[in-house]
Design a protein around this motif. Sequence first.
Motif, PDB file in Angstrom:
ATOM      1  N   VAL A   1       0.983  -1.200   0.053  1.00 22.26           N
ATOM      2  CA  VAL A   1      -0.049   0.562   0.100  1.00 22.26           C
ATOM      3  C   VAL A   1       1.430   1.480   0.219  1.00 22.26           C
ATOM      4  N   THR A   2       1.829   0.811   0.507  1.00 21.46           N
ATOM      5  CA  THR A   2       2.862   2.356   0.796  1.00 21.46           C
ATOM      6  C   THR A   2       3.146   2.720  -0.266  1.00 21.46           C
ATOM      7  N   PHE A   3       3.879   1.614  -1.600  1.00 18.94           N
ATOM      8  CA  PHE A   3       4.001   2.008  -2.748  1.00 18.94           C
ATOM      9  C   PHE A   3       3.054   2.463  -3.238  1.00 18.94           C
ATOM     10  N   GLY A   4       1.974   2.227  -3.240  1.00 18.52           N
ATOM     11  CA  GLY A   4       0.893   3.329  -4.785  1.00 18.52           C
ATOM     12  C   GLY A   4       0.498   5.050  -4.110  1.00 18.52           C
ATOM     13  N   VAL A   5       0.814   4.368  -2.327  1.00 14.84           N
ATOM     14  CA  VAL A   5      -0.063   6.342  -1.175  1.00 14.84           C
ATOM     15  C   VAL A   5       1.297   7.154  -2.425  1.00 14.84           C
ATOM     16  N   GLU A   6       2.470   6.276  -1.820  1.00 18.19           N
ATOM     17  CA  GLU A   6       3.882   7.303  -1.512  1.00 18.19           C
ATOM     18  C   GLU A   6       4.272   7.680  -2.614  1.00 18.19           C
TER      19      GLU A   6
ATOM     20  N   ARG B   1      15.713  -5.499   2.162  1.00 20.81           N
ATOM     21  CA  ARG B   1      14.751  -7.023   1.873  1.00 20.81           C
ATOM     22  C   ARG B   1      13.554  -5.770   0.716  1.00 20.81           C
ATOM     23  N   GLY B   2      13.279  -4.278   1.053  1.00 24.09           N
ATOM     24  CA  GLY B   2      12.785  -3.481   0.393  1.00 24.09           C
ATOM     25  C   GLY B   2      12.854  -3.498  -0.781  1.00 24.09           C
ATOM     26  N   ALA B   3      14.707  -3.121  -0.763  1.00 22.39           N
ATOM     27  CA  ALA B   3      14.650  -2.898  -1.887  1.00 22.39           C
ATOM     28  C   ALA B   3      15.415  -4.322  -2.650  1.00 22.39           C
ATOM     29  N   GLY B   4      14.832  -4.496  -1.817  1.00 24.37           N
ATOM     30  CA  GLY B   4      15.088  -6.113  -3.105  1.00 24.37           C
ATOM     31  C   GLY B   4      13.399  -6.184  -3.462  1.00 24.37           C
ATOM     32  N   MET B   5      12.680  -5.869  -3.111  1.00 20.54           N
ATOM     33  CA  MET B   5      10.941  -6.223  -3.416  1.00 20.54           C
ATOM     34  C   MET B   5      11.463  -5.024  -4.960  1.00 20.54           C
ATOM     35  N   ALA B   6      11.828  -4.308  -4.115  1.00 24.73           N
ATOM     36  CA  ALA B   6      11.779  -3.265  -5.517  1.00 24.73           C
ATOM     37  C   ALA B   6      12.619  -3.092  -6.779  1.00 24.73           C
ATOM     38  N   LEU B   7      13.676  -4.182  -6.556  1.00 31.12           N
ATOM     39  CA  LEU B   7      14.172  -4.390  -8.262  1.00 31.12           C
ATOM     40  C   LEU B   7      14.734  -5.846  -8.261  1.00 31.12           C
ATOM     41  N   LEU B   8      14.136  -6.281  -7.500  1.00 26.89           N
ATOM     42  CA  LEU B   8      14.675  -7.425  -7.858  1.00 26.89           C
ATOM     43  C   LEU B   8      13.438  -9.143  -7.427  1.00 26.89           C
ATOM     44  N   GLU B   9      13.180  -8.977  -6.567  1.00 27.71           N
ATOM     45  CA  GLU B   9      12.510 -10.074  -5.704  1.00 27.71           C
ATOM     46  C   GLU B   9      10.757 -10.231  -6.844  1.00 27.71           C
ATOM     47  N   ASN B  10      10.928 -11.674  -6.745  1.00 26.72           N
ATOM     48  CA  ASN B  10       9.481 -12.185  -7.314  1.00 26.72           C
ATOM     49  C   ASN B  10       9.705 -13.492  -7.560  1.00 26.72           C
ATOM     50  N   THR B  11       7.860 -14.070  -7.059  1.00 25.55           N
ATOM     51  CA  THR B  11       8.148 -15.083  -8.345  1.00 25.55           C
ATOM     52  C   THR B  11       7.100 -15.603  -9.427  1.00 25.55           C
TER      53      THR B  11
ATOM     54  N   ALA C   1      10.331   1.280   2.069  1.00 27.37           N
ATOM     55  CA  ALA C   1      11.770   1.003   1.778  1.00 27.37           C
ATOM     56  C   ALA C   1      11.389   0.964  -0.100  1.00 27.37           C
ATOM     57  N   PRO C   2      10.251  -0.135  -0.439  1.00 31.01           N
ATOM     58  CA  PRO C   2      10.717  -0.192  -1.972  1.00 31.01           C
ATOM     59  C   PRO C   2       9.707   1.047  -2.171  1.00 31.01           C
ATOM     60  N   ALA C   3       8.893   2.477  -2.081  1.00 32.96           N
ATOM     61  CA  ALA C   3       8.246   3.647  -2.287  1.00 32.96           C
ATOM     62  C   ALA C   3       9.647   4.667  -2.658  1.00 32.96           C
ATOM     63  N   ALA C   4      10.396   4.237  -1.566  1.00 33.75           N
ATOM     64  CA  ALA C   4      11.897   5.144  -1.845  1.00 33.75           C
ATOM     65  C   ALA C   4      12.349   5.010  -2.241  1.00 33.75           C
ATOM     66  N   VAL C   5      13.632   3.645  -2.963  1.00 30.65           N
ATOM     67  CA  VAL C   5      13.778   3.190  -3.772  1.00 30.65           C
ATOM     68  C   VAL C   5      13.310   3.871  -5.597  1.00 30.65           C
ATOM     69  N   THR C   6      11.781   3.714  -5.211  1.00 32.17           N
ATOM     70  CA  THR C   6      11.405   3.898  -6.701  1.00 32.17           C
ATOM     71  C   THR C   6      11.385   5.457  -6.907  1.00 32.17           C
ATOM     72  N   SER C   7      10.746   5.963  -5.693  1.00 27.08           N
ATOM     73  CA  SER C   7      11.756   7.746  -5.644  1.00 27.08           C
ATOM     74  C   SER C   7      12.504   8.505  -6.369  1.00 27.08           C
TER      75      SER C   7
ATOM     76  N   PHE D   1       7.948   4.608 -11.953  1.00 25.39           N
ATOM     77  CA  PHE D   1       7.568   3.283 -11.911  1.00 25.39           C
ATOM     78  C   PHE D   1       5.882   3.217 -11.225  1.00 25.39           C
ATOM     79  N   THR D   2       5.221   2.159 -11.610  1.00 19.03           N
ATOM     80  CA  THR D   2       4.474   1.734 -10.513  1.00 19.03           C
ATOM     81  C   THR D   2       4.110   0.513 -10.178  1.00 19.03           C
ATOM     82  N   LYS D   3       4.992  -0.350 -10.873  1.00 20.04           N
ATOM     83  CA  LYS D   3       4.781  -1.701 -10.548  1.00 20.04           C
ATOM     84  C   LYS D   3       6.213  -2.470 -10.420  1.00 20.04           C
ATOM     85  N   LEU D   4       6.225  -3.390  -9.215  1.00 17.71           N
ATOM     86  CA  LEU D   4       7.525  -3.800  -8.728  1.00 17.71           C
ATOM     87  C   LEU D   4       7.478  -4.835  -9.272  1.00 17.71           C
ATOM     88  N   PRO D   5       8.850  -5.652  -9.592  1.00 19.50           N
ATOM     89  CA  PRO D   5       9.632  -5.137  -9.363  1.00 19.50           C
ATOM     90  C   PRO D   5      10.011  -4.000 -10.560  1.00 19.50           C
ATOM     91  N   ILE D   6      10.963  -3.741 -10.547  1.00 23.46           N
ATOM     92  CA  ILE D   6      11.756  -2.569 -11.146  1.00 23.46           C
ATOM     93  C   ILE D   6      13.007  -3.124 -12.384  1.00 23.46           C
TER      94      ILE D   6
END
Lengths: 781, 286
Positions: free
Chosen positions: A373-378, A676-686, A745-751, A761-766
């Motif tokens: 939620v924070t990703f989209g709200v921020e 881990r938040g930066a990982g969610m922003a930049l890399l991690e996904n299944t 963290a994911p929102a901050a890296v995206t910003s 970017f509005t979709k993670l990971p980037i």
Amino acid sequence: MKKEFQFLGKDFPRKEGRARANGFEKYPSDLYFDNMLYGRILRSPYPHARIKSIDFSEAEKLGAVCVSYEDAPGKRFNLRLVSVPKATYKDWQLFSDHMRQVGDFFGAVAAETEELAEQAARVVKVEWEILPAYMSMDAALAAKDNLIHDKVFLEDQEIKIKNNIACTREVVEGDIEAGFQEADVIVETEFETPRQYHCQLEPRSCVVRPEADGGITVWPTTQAVHNTRILIGSVFNLPLNKVNVVRITGGGHFGSGIHTNPVTLITTALALKSKRPVKIVQSREEDMYDHVRYPSKYVLKVGARKDGTLVAGHMRAYIDIGCHHIQALAYLGVMSGFWHSLYRMENMKYEGTAVYTNKVPTCAMQGYGAPQVTFGVEGTMDMLAEKLEIDPIQLRIKNYVGLGEVFWGQGPTVKSPIFSDGVVELLKKGAESIGYYKRPGSQKQTGRYRRGIGFARGFHTSGTGAPVPGEVKDYTTVQVKVNEDGTIDILTALMDHGGGTLDAAAKIVAEEFQVPFDKVGISPADTRSTGYDVCTHATRGVYCGAGAAHEVAKKTKDVLLEYAARYLDAYPDSLIFSYDEKSGQTRISVWGNPEKTTTIAAVAEHAMNKDWGTAIYSKSIRKVACPPAYTNYFVEVEVDTETGHVKILRVVAGSDAGTVINPILAKGQLHGGFYRGAGMALLENTSYDDKTGCLTNKGSMIDYKMLGIDEMPDPDDFEVIFADTYEPTGPMGAKGIGEAAFNPAPAAVTSAICDAIGIRFTKLPILPEDIMDALGEGHDK
Amino acid sequence: MRNFRFLQPDSVSTVLKAKEEERENGRILAGGTNLLSYIKMGRVKEGLLIDITRLDELKQIEDTENEVSFGASLTITELLNSSVVQNRLSYLHDTLTHFANPLIRNQATLGGNIADGSPIADTIPILLVLDATVTAASSKSERIIPLKEFFVGPGKTVLAADELLVKVSVPVHESSGVKMIKLGLRNGTACSVTSAAVRVEQDNKKLREIRIALGGVAPTPIRAYNCENALLDGLFDIEAAAGAELEALQQDINPISDVRGTAEYRRGVSVNLVKRALRSAAGMEV
């Protein structure tokens, strides 16, 4: 404002640090018992199928003990018992003939050795009926028959499932139509966040030993020993005093042990049938098919007035929950709560739909719904700031939910007021330290490497306590006892995931009694010797768990004061505790009468010899609030426009955790949460192969990439600022930190990426490919 | 069912005899960093595992004037520690420091990295631009195969079922500039998404010879012949090499989309990697 303490706020080595570093710590996978069997779980190779028949004869020839849906009691349940029954959907069975994902389990075998168990598992013959698989929400929602679940139960009421919709939730405040009419600017965006795998070091595992009295002892990977016991008792019809679940150190959880893991029930089934100890250690591949973070996909529409006041918001979310409920209803609730509690908005509407698919069941992971939620709200706040031409930090300061306001981060049934708030201090200090207002911006940069500074703020609730009962249970039982030599033992079922929760409890009790940290011990705990503790989750460890220890310690202290008063011939209210560093003794003295003095040890020993008793107390404590632990991250990144790689150069973390119990551990939480938040922003996904229903990483770490130590900034470039706050409802002013450390963290890296290259970017990971794609096309993604 | 037998021969000739008898079923176990994962994934289910890790014959380094030859079962760490590699093939040393991670480097062998036939093997592009050859031996004969003719498809090479890769020979190009760049999703323990190696021979700023090789952009590691020719034809001015000549690269490559990256991405970054490797090999600022 912070207070001065004898022990709190100073760095201390962890109690179990030595054992962990030297390899003495025991985890479930380290346990061996005489006569123990090894189990293997039988799993579906198909994403959606029904078993027509199963033949164990070859496995039994190898001496294996076999269990399957044919032995299973048909009872339906939910693995997660944190919510109250009326808010709990039940769609799990011990074993089922209906396979709902690749890796779903229909039985298990146990044999004398791991090799034999593996062999036995391979010779089990199954006749399959393949069903159509729904690998996307669209496919699942379009389905009319062959549903993933036909019926589930809400408490004991049968619910018929339509279109694979697991549940829905709507939360409304005010009137959004009227609200949007007042808006001068409206931003509407679709956001998407990934299915991040917990990747805790130890795969979910379990050992179960049948006991001579007909009961069992269980050593599971869990965050909640009592809920594990209650579920085992209910599934296997065992009286609870015959089910002893032992608190054993887990090799990390990150939320994957809030619910009782299927492996725990499966191991129990094998132990009960074989009447021998059984151990199952899952492989990494099995673990990847066992649990994953809730993903999210939502459209967020927010309206604001020219002056930046937010007037209305509408969030429509679709959540692909995979093939089971691990309490999606609660997840939908917290999505609305985390959103609503970030920024003040009189008119808001949240509509959430949880959809079953033939994928890995989703559950809580560090932050629960908050990072999503924070990703989209921020992101939306940044977009609004741009449109309104208001400084992004000022826009947040104007609208954030803070001191004196009511917030409900844990969903609409968990409301409480805010008594401490370090948001403005942290935003200002963070911006100053990283040079936020000196950043060049994307327009002025050319060349291969572009730098950007971004930030985001967020919070997590410190637990799920509230002044009135809600959908979620929250209390902890603690016993505090003063030993005859003046040392102290704390007995509680509270879990420590590695963040130092139990150390915090010991430190707070040490402070209360003014005894050194090493004189306070944490007793081994199991469900037979302790009262109920809901679970260590929701960042409740320090505030609720150690908070309960603090409340009980005060009661124990009252007993000790009674004895000391008798011993010194004075009144309890006149006694003062003080730590004498020179002698290492804690003195109890009568004020105004310095000659009347003794030590805790002397009083405790005297009380025993005189048969007065032991200074001991035990009580269940519920916190009646769950204050927000605020966090923000300012991040500087460098984007390589030739490869799309993002390098994190600098981080300034701001944390409002109230009184910081152990700064070195709290900083560690921020490093880890950001990582881990930066990982969610930049890399991690299944992701999935839609044809086979398998994970594209095939359950292997080689293709589940997480950031490496190389990708993190130098520790010297990771600054931590703690807010100067004191939480009046917390134990000695403390709030939580664990999940708060992740959420923004994911929102901050995206910003920061947006600041570097001008693309939001509005979709993670980037991924690097997304950045190259966007740079090629030159527009937002 | 998995069903393996195990052989630990004391000489190369015993290995070759076993290969002759077992053919495809004779699985060479060198570092095992690929083979064990194939077994775990069920891609390899049975056969004779022939352990060559203890054969000193396959661990020799021959250092001659024009060429250095490496025994196939030398590990990556052994190569990194070799003074010959450090001194005469420093660019190879540089490349090998990016190979997987220290644990894998201690196990994985040069021969294994080549014979596995992976399109993203970390050593191949640089060996291709160095015009390396490999020696394949069977119980009957021995032959030398240019590395550029060695790969046939993903996991497929020209090695016959009874052959063992015994030696890798690397010519020493004293006057060449060489650079390989590996691009993964992160730095450590990452499979290449795309990798590129370049070797240039210059004569008074004029290009005399060029080799370009890539990994991860086709079913096998490839030489980029079209691109090489385009650069040579253009009476190459390295300063301008960022330009149109590199577009010919698109005819050389044929990437796919997979779990590590899209085809589009690979097409795009290939050009950037080659450009950067080229500038670095030519001694220019990157």
